[in-house]
Design an enzyme around this catalytic site. Sequence first.
Site, PDB file in Angstrom:
ATOM      1  N   ASP A  10       0.860  -1.187   0.000  1.00 14.51           N
ATOM      2  CA  ASP A  10       0.000   0.000   0.000  1.00 14.51           C
ATOM      3  C   ASP A  10       0.895   1.234   0.000  1.00 14.51           C
ATOM      4  O   ASP A  10       1.698   1.433   0.911  1.00 14.51           O
ATOM      5  CB  ASP A  10      -0.877  -0.055   1.265  1.00 14.51           C
ATOM      6  CG  ASP A  10      -1.947   1.030   1.282  1.00 14.51           C
ATOM      7  OD1 ASP A  10      -2.043   1.791   0.305  1.00 14.51           O
ATOM      8  OD2 ASP A  10      -2.660   1.109   2.295  1.00 14.51           O
ATOM      9  N   ASP A 100      -3.579   2.246  -5.624  1.00 10.73           N
ATOM     10  CA  ASP A 100      -2.292   2.247  -4.915  1.00 10.73           C
ATOM     11  C   ASP A 100      -2.146   1.078  -3.948  1.00 10.73           C
ATOM     12  O   ASP A 100      -1.343   1.144  -3.021  1.00 10.73           O
ATOM     13  CB  ASP A 100      -2.104   3.567  -4.161  1.00 10.73           C
ATOM     14  CG  ASP A 100      -2.950   3.625  -2.902  1.00 10.73           C
ATOM     15  OD1 ASP A 100      -4.082   3.125  -2.925  1.00 10.73           O
ATOM     16  OD2 ASP A 100      -2.471   4.159  -1.892  1.00 10.73           O
ATOM     17  N   GLU A 101      -2.883   0.017  -4.160  1.00 14.64           N
ATOM     18  CA  GLU A 101      -2.931  -1.027  -3.154  1.00 14.64           C
ATOM     19  C   GLU A 101      -3.194  -2.381  -3.810  1.00 14.64           C
ATOM     20  O   GLU A 101      -4.065  -2.486  -4.669  1.00 14.64           O
ATOM     21  CB  GLU A 101      -4.100  -0.672  -2.219  1.00 14.64           C
ATOM     22  CG  GLU A 101      -4.109  -1.327  -0.900  1.00 14.64           C
ATOM     23  CD  GLU A 101      -5.404  -0.992  -0.157  1.00 14.64           C
ATOM     24  OE1 GLU A 101      -5.818  -1.819   0.634  1.00 14.64           O
ATOM     25  OE2 GLU A 101      -6.002   0.084  -0.404  1.00 14.64           O
TER      26      GLU A 101
HETATM   27 MG   LIG Z   1      -2.354   3.886   0.218  1.00 14.83          MG
END
Ligand SMILES: [Mg+2]
Length: 410
Positions: A10, A100-101
């Site tokens: 993350d 983003d993960e």
């Molecule tokens: Mg993040």
Amino acid sequence: MQTAGILHADLDAFYAAVAVKENPALAGKPMAVGAGVVLSCTYEARAYGVRGGMPVREARTLCPHLIVVDGTFGAYTQYSKAVFAIFGSYTPVVERLSIDEAFMDVTGSIHLFGTPADIGRAIRSDVKRETGLAVSVGATPRKFLSKIASQVAKPDGLIVVNPGEELEFLHPLPVSYLWGVGPVTKRRLNDLGIHTIGDIAATPQDAMTSMLGSAHATHLYALAHNLDPRPVETRRKAKSLSAQSAMRAKIRTLDELVPVLKRLTDRVASRMRVKNLSARTVTIKVRFGDLSSITRSTTMPASTDATGAIVVVATKMLERVLTEFPNHETTLLSVAASGIAAGEPTQLAFGVDDDDVSGGSPRELEYEALDQSVDALRKRFGADVITHGSDLLSGRTKNTDGLSDIMTND
Ligand SMILES: [Mg+2]
């Protein structure tokens, strides 16, 4: 055998971090991205209690000198793509959760890249070097636990929980780390003297059920006992095909590497042709003697299964990497094709110029003819009788150049 092979990665304060990358004057300052509501904020802003999802007005009350920037600009997608290309270079089993993960199952990559801890470290340093962004990683045997571990690891950290250590890690943590414990549930649990995940595990399930209702209680009880059987799910199977060579001899120049690149590409492309697949994205990974590695991807306007077309794209990227990192010894090279679809490749001729892929070259047709004759010979005489194109012209044959090949992602 169970390992800490489920990774959750993350990026830290993604939108804010990209905003800082694009405007370095913001570095080190309390800053939030968003309009009306905070989308993301720097750790300097977090120190004042500013959080994502908070109204900007409230954030300004907490931190009067907060800098607020509009989140509508920004090369978020480009950064995200670069990061996911790195994830994909360590395992084909990547489950994207958001921009983003992601979860990654790296259990099949341990023989290639080392322990889950090694892979977590490598991913973090690749992302830092290639994008300038910090990514926190949790590596544990289970998805929910890895997600918790990456949150505990923030900012800019790695937490590895090996099999057998799960409860020791999990039980001292506040209940709010569990999926399904929002502010309301947290308050209800706290009022009953339940503060940690270990407290949930120690509470009789009947008591939990009367507090929270059956479904919610069962869910939290299972997590508190480290029960979460969900596998990492990719949208499609066999999203990419790749081949790599570890080099025993120290190799530095493009001339030395191109024959290896061609051989790897040929293995990937011929497998695509056998399986009647074609791909749009070509990724190369170059690992250097200091164990750092560089990943580059190009997405073509049309899908292809032609060895020669992929070689052209891959060679361009390799040339750029070697220009960027002169005098580095290459110890490993890999080529991957992704964005794979079944069926005939798009019959579009294309060539490659310095900056991108553009239409209009008759080369594709030549490649096709060459591939068909190579494939036909292989079918008659076996895979090892023939190597591709200029390998033959340069007198190189398979596995006589001090290389060992490992095919991956079958
Ligand atoms: Mg993040």
